[in-house]
Design a protein around this motif. Structure first.
Motif, mmCIF file in Angstrom:
data_model
loop_
_atom_site.group_PDB
_atom_site.id
_atom_site.type_symbol
_atom_site.label_atom_id
_atom_site.label_comp_id
_atom_site.label_asym_id
_atom_site.label_seq_id
_atom_site.Cartn_x
_atom_site.Cartn_y
_atom_site.Cartn_z
ATOM 1 N N ALA A 211 43.247 27.495 31.743
ATOM 2 C CA ALA A 211 42.778 28.789 31.243
ATOM 3 C C ALA A 211 43.427 29.067 29.888
ATOM 4 O O ALA A 211 44.483 28.512 29.577
ATOM 5 C CB ALA A 211 43.143 29.890 32.240
ATOM 6 N N ASN B 264 38.561 32.420 29.930
ATOM 7 C CA ASN B 264 37.909 31.174 30.370
ATOM 8 C C ASN B 264 38.462 30.679 31.704
ATOM 9 O O ASN B 264 38.793 29.510 31.853
ATOM 10 C CB ASN B 264 38.051 30.075 29.306
ATOM 11 N N THR B 265 38.584 31.568 32.637
ATOM 12 C CA THR B 265 39.046 31.155 33.964
ATOM 13 C C THR B 265 37.827 30.867 34.841
ATOM 14 O O THR B 265 36.737 31.377 34.580
ATOM 15 C CB THR B 265 39.866 32.264 34.639
ATOM 16 N N SER B 266 38.025 30.068 35.853
ATOM 17 C CA SER B 266 36.937 29.873 36.804
ATOM 18 C C SER B 266 37.421 30.318 38.185
ATOM 19 O O SER B 266 38.615 30.483 38.420
ATOM 20 C CB SER B 266 36.480 28.419 36.819
ATOM 21 N N GLN B 267 36.438 30.472 39.079
ATOM 22 C CA GLN B 267 36.723 31.065 40.384
ATOM 23 C C GLN B 267 37.809 30.318 41.162
ATOM 24 O O GLN B 267 38.533 30.894 41.941
ATOM 25 C CB GLN B 267 35.414 31.109 41.197
ATOM 26 N N SER B 268 37.918 29.000 40.900
ATOM 27 C CA SER B 268 38.882 28.211 41.675
ATOM 28 C C SER B 268 40.298 28.258 41.101
ATOM 29 O O SER B 268 41.232 27.796 41.733
ATOM 30 C CB SER B 268 38.415 26.756 41.751
ATOM 31 N N HIS B 269 40.466 28.827 39.896
ATOM 32 C CA HIS B 269 41.810 28.874 39.320
ATOM 33 C C HIS B 269 42.747 29.698 40.198
ATOM 34 O O HIS B 269 42.364 30.743 40.719
ATOM 35 C CB HIS B 269 41.759 29.499 37.918
ATOM 36 N N GLN C 295 36.778 36.750 33.749
ATOM 37 C CA GLN C 295 35.606 35.903 33.982
ATOM 38 C C GLN C 295 34.365 36.645 33.508
ATOM 39 O O GLN C 295 34.379 37.874 33.407
ATOM 40 C CB GLN C 295 35.439 35.621 35.481
ATOM 41 N N GLU D 151 25.690 37.705 41.054
ATOM 42 C CA GLU D 151 26.817 36.842 40.679
ATOM 43 C C GLU D 151 28.122 37.648 40.666
ATOM 44 O O GLU D 151 29.175 37.174 41.125
ATOM 45 C CB GLU D 151 26.567 36.231 39.298
ATOM 46 N N LYS E 112 31.279 36.738 43.043
ATOM 47 C CA LYS E 112 32.596 36.399 42.485
ATOM 48 C C LYS E 112 33.658 37.395 42.928
ATOM 49 O O LYS E 112 34.782 37.020 43.257
ATOM 50 C CB LYS E 112 32.532 36.350 40.950
#
Ligand code: NAP
Ligand code: MG
Length: 494
Positions: free
Chosen positions: A371, A394-399, A414, A421, A425
């Protein structure tokens, strides 16, 4: 004052004035009285711990020792629980509800009378800005006592056609982020419903609970109705496991909540758990942007992010993501981090060294997971435990910084395109304590509030508390409610 360059860090052309320096405005400490050493408040008086052991409580902004706090062991907890049990059977259970109410009102008024002293001690011991202890923690604590005093003689209206009865001794364990307020959340409804109490504050923030013990003693509340024992996790465990404790109310981490649930499995003890959170602030493209930015700032940086319902995730709709993030960065630059006793301070000290290390570890994890890190350019004091306001982009759900509770001033950002969506999330985490929605459309708010798995959903505002409205979680954020009429239920059998 000089007009400065553009905000280089946000890489945008928006210029703002950052030459302003506020003159220091420290709150005075002259009016508070603190003892060098505090005993345990058992059966209406302060007594030394049986082990004769004490530990230091420090000011996390200066690392200076403030006072010595007694470490209660099983023997002390046994004394406290027996005092509470005796007071329940001999006095409190027989006290007419109207009389109970008078004591609770008196405690509320005494908190108001000593508000300034309580606010200063809360800030010295815990590190939160004086503005917050003064304007939020202490008034809300008094309001909780006022509110539940009102219910004491109206329980038959709260539970019509039932016969609400107290449970007996309530064992209550609280964390360090809102020490006095959490004590009020726990003690006020327990007393109003006719229970007696053994309460344990967190190790790093026992002082305002001990001041509350002084107030309780002065209020004339019968001896043993409220007992306050200090110590570490072992003290908490001794309360939970004591056979004469009929109800356990816990606020703290999900890990300890699970331990407690296991410990009382197979007993008839009633339990409420208020645990961790990882709330999302959801900003739609029709939201009032400036208001939303203020709400996001308040949601995550208020009380250094030491808030179970902190808005530690931001979900922003793609069309407005750039402008929201730019405004957020610019607003972060203006936040004043430092001396919690200064009335200008926005972000005070992290509560303890361990907590600061935990936050720093999460910041490393975020960077290692890929990130993008952004921190405001403020300088931190040389002493004490402080952390810069931090964004992860720029993080994603799995971070891990999106999934796990950091409990510090760290916001994971995010984006989303559709309402579905955003809901997906927001709900896709183990917690479900709170959420925030920012939009111009009432219909969107109603649609989302029915689909969010969160105990509290704020619309176009954030972190608003009121003693009349219930608070509590879904999923790993716990169960049971505190506040409002709902907050009476965990303390009665029907
Ligand atoms: P914690 O480590 O779980 O401690 C909470 C309290 O439990 C402390 O008084 C602690 O004592 C005691 N304790 C520790 N181990 C115990 C055991 N085995 N049995 C019984 N009691 C035990 O949590 P914290 O670090 O103080 O607080 C932060 C957490 O609280 C965060 O996860 C936050 O989300 C949560 N929180 C939730 C809410 C809510 O309403 N849902 C509100 C505020 C905070 P010592 O610390 O003295 O060892
Ligand atoms: Mg302290």
């Amino acid at each position: 004052m000089k007009k400065t360059e553009t905000s280089e860090r946000s890489g945008q052309s928006l210029s703002f004035f950052n030459g302003w320096k506020y003159a220091p405005a420290p709150e005075s400490k002259d009016h508070i009285s603190l003892k060098k050493q505090y005993g345990l408040f058992i059966n209406g008086e302060f007594v030394p711990p049986s082990s004769k052991k004490y530990f230091d409580t420090i000011n996390p902004a200066t690392e200076e020792k403030i006072a010595e706090i007694a470490e209660a062991d099983e023997k002390d907890v046994d004394l406290a629980v027996n005092a509470a049990s005796k007071a329940y059977n001999n006095v409190w259970k027989k006290t007419p509800p109207k009389e109970r109410a008078k004591y609770i009102y008196r405690i509320a008024r005494m908190i108001q009378e000593r508000a300034r002293e309580l606010a200063v001690i809360e800030t010295l011991d815990g590190g939160k800005p004086i503005r917050e202890s003064r304007d939020i923690d202490v008034p809300l604590a008094a309001n909780h006592f006022f509110y539940y005093a009102g219910w004491a003689d109206k329980l038959n209206y709260a539970f019509p056609n039932r016969n609400p009865q107290p449970l007996g001794v309530a064992g209550q364990i609280i964390p360090w982020n809102f020490p006095l307020l959490m004590a009020a959340w726990k003690i006020a409804p327990a007393l109003a419903t006719g229970n007696t109490v053994v309460l344990k504050p967190a190790e790093s923030t026992s002082l305002t609970a001990l001041k509350l013990a002084e107030i309780i003693a002065e209020s004339g509340l019968p001896d043993g109705v409220v007992n306050i024992v200090t110590g570490f996790g072992k003290t908490g465990a001794a309360i939970v496991n004591h056979p004469k404790v009929n109800k356990v109310a816990f606020t703290g981490s999900t890990d300890v909540g699970k331990l407690i649930q296991k410990a009382i499995a197979g007993t008839s003890k009633k339990l409420t758990l208020e645990l961790g959170g990882k709330a999302a602030n959801i900003v739609f493209d029709d939201a009032p942007i400036d208001q939303a930015v203020e709400g996001i700032i308040n949601g995550i940086f208020f009380n250094q992010g030491h808030v179970c319902c902190a808005g530690s995730r931001l979900l922003v709709q793609e069309g407005v993501a750039d402008i929201v993030i730019r405004k957020l960065k610019d607003r972060m630059e203006t936040l004043i981090v430092g001396d919690p006793m200064d009335k200008n301070t926005d972000i005070g000290a992290i509560n303890s060294k361990e907590q600061l290390l935990k936050i720093q570890e999460y910041i490393k994890i975020g960077v290692n997971d890929g990130a993008d890190l952004y921190q405001s350019s403020c300088e931190l004091p040389n002493k004490g435990f402080f952390c810069k306001p931090t964004l992860f982009l720029n993080t994603s759900q799995s971070h891990r910084v999106v999934q796990e509770e950091i409990f510090g001033p760290v916001l994971a950002v995010q984006t989303f395109r559709t309402v579905e969506e955003a809901i997906e999330k927001a709900n896709n985490i183990p917690y479900g304590l709170s959420a925030g929605i920012w939009t111009d459309k009432g219909s969107k708010i109603f649609n989302l509030t029915t689909k969010m798995r969160a105990g509290v959903v704020w619309a176009n505002t954030y972190n608003k508390f009121d003693p009349t409205s219930p608070f509590g979680g879904y999923k790993e954020s716990g169960f049971g409610r505190e506040g409002g009429l709902h907050g009476l239920l965990p303390y009665v059998s029907l």
